[in-house]
Design an enzyme around this catalytic site. Structure first.
Site, PDB file in Angstrom:
ATOM      1  N   SER A 132      43.111  35.702  44.289  1.00  0.00           N
ATOM      2  CA  SER A 132      41.856  36.435  44.508  1.00  0.00           C
ATOM      3  C   SER A 132      40.636  35.555  44.258  1.00  0.00           C
ATOM      4  CB  SER A 132      41.802  37.671  43.605  1.00  0.00           C
ATOM      5  OG  SER A 132      41.649  37.276  42.256  1.00  0.00           O
ATOM      6  N   GLN A 149      38.574  33.770  47.497  1.00  0.00           N
ATOM      7  CA  GLN A 149      37.579  34.445  48.335  1.00  0.00           C
ATOM      8  C   GLN A 149      36.181  33.841  48.177  1.00  0.00           C
ATOM      9  OE1 GLN A 149      35.261  36.747  46.722  1.00  0.00           O
ATOM     10  NE2 GLN A 149      34.422  37.894  48.447  1.00  0.00           N
ATOM     11  N   CYS A 157      31.900  40.524  37.660  1.00  0.00           N
ATOM     12  CA  CYS A 157      32.021  40.128  39.052  1.00  0.00           C
ATOM     13  C   CYS A 157      33.379  40.532  39.602  1.00  0.00           C
ATOM     14  CB  CYS A 157      31.808  38.635  39.155  1.00  0.00           C
ATOM     15  SG  CYS A 157      32.217  37.967  40.742  1.00  0.00           S
ATOM     16  N   CYS A 193      41.531  53.522  35.846  1.00  0.00           N
ATOM     17  CA  CYS A 193      40.497  52.815  36.615  1.00  0.00           C
ATOM     18  C   CYS A 193      41.094  51.474  37.001  1.00  0.00           C
ATOM     19  CB  CYS A 193      39.215  52.664  35.796  1.00  0.00           C
ATOM     20  SG  CYS A 193      39.423  51.658  34.322  1.00  0.00           S
TER      21      CYS A 193
END
Ligand SMILES: [Zn+2]
Length: 485
Positions: free
Chosen positions: A171, A174, A290, A441
């Protein structure tokens, strides 16, 4: 009538401090001045004949711009002054001294490599030598760090220190453009070292696989000319800012959220520090990191590049760095503002009577609200395994998904009651206090906030937070062969 001319405008009027001009109104007076000194017309007026906005006109000591710039008679014997805005004050002193600059020699390949810097009159050989002599510490080698590190290496910063505790993940690719597929699962600093050496073998690079905190920050930044903050969390940012103030090292700060970024230079030549700017921070869970909040790929490149630019300006004494000024940039509209910021004389670190004089003695986790308050009942957490077991046991559990709709589109959790965190307090009637309720969450932070929010709203049923959020469930979810996904 005598018109006094100030500052840079004098160059247009024969370097004289005053000019005799004829006229009974300001308009006539200025027209007579530009007739006498035609070169001044472009400096004073725009293409539409309006007085340029950077000039103030004072009549008898009072500001008469631009409202009175109309044919009104001037008082007899008035004293008139044209005052332009003055931009910079004294030129910046470079952070790297002449003495250190003189210790650097550029060889033929350096001359070729840095040709585009050498061609800039304000940088030139002297500036490039200062960059070569400089020592810069970069903390964080994520998205901002990718841009900062690569540009500083390309620009030839002679000694670089980088700290980052993480390994590269898929990830990261990106927006962390320093890394590629072959770097995944490698410590970021190992790839940083390779990348910097791959650009310029003349750079001395130290890359440490450590998390910078109050116990090691002073040692890490010691001896640096500048520190660049490329971290992604509040604790690190305050630790770094405080340590920089205490060590007398300027800090180039950059941060971002979604499509917006901030850049400033802190703790430099009497300018403010991070605590002057933001004396306290938002409660935990309100502003996501972030990783949780998302960011459009090129934004860290833009913000990091601005940071790298500020580093080079400070090292070489070029232009006007952002000390005492905060650049705020919004990518969606390209709205940009440069806000003036000041040192707070009451600041606990850089103020007139500081109370924080040692970073190790300050409780950053408490300051950032990460320690649970003594009077607060701790939130009970369910481990992912336990959660999976209870789900399999049957329907005695209510699962509440407090994520936002676009997050649920990434990973759906079937059977969950959907109440985004912001609606929780007013929708508590949808929950049954007789049942065990588990909040889920993404990272396990908002679920804690959810429990505390409902407690404050008077909800009395048993509540749990899913520890680590759905991120921590990934392995469990996928090993269940789609059982409940
Ligand atoms: Zn301060």
């Amino acid at each position: 009538m005598k018109v006094f001319v100030s500052g840079a405008l004098r160059g247009f009027f024969g370097h004289s401090g005053s000019v005799e001009a004829a006229g009974t109104t300001l308009g006539e007076l200025l027209a007579s001045m530009t007739d006498e000194y035609p070169g001044s017309r472009k400096a004073l007026f725009d293409d539409n004949g309006r007085l340029r906005a950077y000039i103030r006109v004072f009549v008898n000591g009072e500001d008469h711009t631009p409202e009175t710039y109309r044919p009104a008679p001037l008082p007899e014997g008035a004293e008139i002054l044209l005052l332009p805005l003055i931009a910079g004050g004294a030129p910046e002193e470079p952070l790297v001294s002449d003495e250190r600059r003189k210790g650097v020699t550029l060889d033929n390949s350096d001359i070729e490599r840095f040709n585009c810097h050498l061609l800039l009159r304000e940088v030139g050989v002297k500036g490039q030598k200062r960059i070569r002599a400089a020592k810069v510490a970069v903390i964080g080698a994520g998205a901002l760090g990718s841009a900062v590190i690569q540009y500083l290496a390309a620009a030839g910063v002679g000694t670089m220190k980088v700290a980052d505790p993480d390994q590269v993940t898929l990830s990261n690719l990106q927006d962390q453009v320093l890394y590629g597929l072959r770097d995944v699962k490698r410590p970021k600093v190992a790839s940083v070292r390779d990348r910097v050496r791959g650009v310029d073998r003349g750079i001395q690079i130290t890359a440490e696989n450590i998390r910078i905190d109050e116990t090691n920050v002073q040692e890490f930044i010691a001896g640096s000319d500048l520190v660049v903050d490329c971290t992604d969390n509040y604790v690190s940012r305050y630790v770094i800012s405080d340590a920089c103030v205490l060590s007398g090292i300027p800090l180039v700060f950059g941060s971002m959220h979604h499509y917006e970024g901030l850049v400033t230079v802190l703790g430099h030549r009497g300018g403010p520090c991070l605590r002057c700017l933001f004396p306290s921070l938002p409660p935990p869970g309100l502003v996501p990191t972030c990783a949780e909040g998302g960011v459009l790929a090129p934004l860290p490149g833009i913000i990091g590049s601005i940071q790298a630019g500020e580093v080079l300006k400070l090292l070489t004494g070029l232009g006007e760095p952002l000390n005492g000024r905060l650049l705020s940039l919004d990518m969606l509209s390209w709205r940009q503002s440069v806000l003036r910021i000041r040192r707070n004389v009451g600041c606990p670190v850089c103020g007139d009577s500081p109370t924080i004089t040692d970073v190790e003695a300050f409780d950053y986790r408490d300051f950032c609200g990460l320690n649970e308050a003594d009077d607060q009942i701790p939130v009970e957490a369910l481990e992912p395994d336990e959660f999976a077991r209870r789900l399999e046991q049957g329907p005695a559990l209510t699962v509440v998904d407090v994520r936002e709709p676009h997050e649920r589109a990434i990973l759906r959790f079937p059977g969950a009651v959907i109440i985004p965190i912001g609606q929780l307090a007013r929708r508590q009637k949808e929950l049954d206090p007789a049942r065990d309720t588990v909040f889920i969450c993404r990272e396990g932070k908002r679920s804690i906030l959810a429990v505390n929010t409902l407690r404050e709203a008077g909800y009395t049923g048993p509540m749990y937070s899913l520890k680590g959020g759905l991120n921590a469930m990934k392995d469990t979810i996928f090993s269940h062969e789609g059982g409940w996904l």
